[in-house]
Design a protein around this motif. Structure first.
Motif, PDB file in Angstrom:
ATOM      1  N   ILE A 109       1.872   2.008  -3.542  1.00 33.11           N
ATOM      2  CA  ILE A 109       0.759   2.578  -4.311  1.00 33.11           C
ATOM      3  C   ILE A 109       0.583   4.056  -3.976  1.00 33.11           C
ATOM      4  O   ILE A 109       0.476   4.904  -4.871  1.00 33.11           O
ATOM      5  N   LYS A 110       0.568   4.380  -2.706  1.00 37.30           N
ATOM      6  CA  LYS A 110       0.383   5.774  -2.273  1.00 37.30           C
ATOM      7  C   LYS A 110       1.552   6.649  -2.709  1.00 37.30           C
ATOM      8  O   LYS A 110       1.365   7.781  -3.150  1.00 37.30           O
TER       9      LYS A 110
ATOM     10  N   PHE B 197       1.320   7.392  -6.469  1.00 38.97           N
ATOM     11  CA  PHE B 197       0.283   8.387  -6.749  1.00 38.97           C
ATOM     12  C   PHE B 197       0.731   9.792  -6.347  1.00 38.97           C
ATOM     13  O   PHE B 197       0.640  10.739  -7.120  1.00 38.97           O
TER      14      PHE B 197
ATOM     15  N   GLU C  92       0.833  -1.209   0.000  1.00 37.07           N
ATOM     16  CA  GLU C  92       0.000   0.000   0.000  1.00 37.07           C
ATOM     17  C   GLU C  92       0.865   1.255   0.000  1.00 37.07           C
ATOM     18  O   GLU C  92       0.536   2.252  -0.641  1.00 37.07           O
TER      19      GLU C  92
ATOM     20  N   GLU D 214      -5.729   3.292  -8.754  1.00 37.38           N
ATOM     21  CA  GLU D 214      -5.185   2.298  -7.839  1.00 37.38           C
ATOM     22  C   GLU D 214      -5.143   2.815  -6.402  1.00 37.38           C
ATOM     23  O   GLU D 214      -5.489   2.096  -5.465  1.00 37.38           O
ATOM     24  N   ALA D 215      -4.756   4.062  -6.216  1.00 39.02           N
ATOM     25  CA  ALA D 215      -4.608   4.612  -4.866  1.00 39.02           C
ATOM     26  C   ALA D 215      -5.938   4.998  -4.227  1.00 39.02           C
ATOM     27  O   ALA D 215      -6.122   4.828  -3.025  1.00 39.02           O
ATOM     28  N   CYS D 216      -6.851   5.516  -5.026  1.00 40.99           N
ATOM     29  CA  CYS D 216      -8.092   6.060  -4.473  1.00 40.99           C
ATOM     30  C   CYS D 216      -9.297   5.140  -4.654  1.00 40.99           C
ATOM     31  O   CYS D 216     -10.326   5.340  -4.014  1.00 40.99           O
TER      32      CYS D 216
END
Length: 95
Positions: A44-45, A48, A41, A71-73
């Motif tokens: 991913i964050k 972004f 995670e 993907e992030a939101c």
């Protein structure tokens, strides 16, 4: 003996090396992991937030930002979402 400057992150050496080698912003990603965010995670964050910091210039950059956003939101950004980002991050503030 002095205290080690290294802090335990509960990561395998290979995971730590992967962050250093492949993250778009390794220091930020490691900070997220330190705060307890799952390593996947955190990637991913980090991806972004790294992409959203600078306005995309090419269709490929826009596509990468849109994919990272999804993907992030968890949803596809719409025109209003992008307009907010333009106003908040990419347009110079009026003085």
């Amino acid at each position: 003996m002095t205290d080690s400057p290294l802090e335990p992150l509960d990561l395998l050496d290979t995971d730590y090396a992967d962050i250093l080698a492949h993250s778009s912003h390794p220091a930020f990603e490691l900070q997220l992991v330190r705060f307890g965010v799952d390593a996947a995670e955190a990637r991913i964050k980090t991806n972004f937030l790294t992409l959203v910091r600078q306005k995309p210039e090419t269709p490929e950059e826009w596509a990468a930002l849109t994919a990272a956003w999804e993907e992030a939101c968890g949803y596809t950004p719409n025109t209003q979402d992008f307009q907010r980002i333009v106003e908040l991050l990419w347009e110079p503030a009026l003085e």
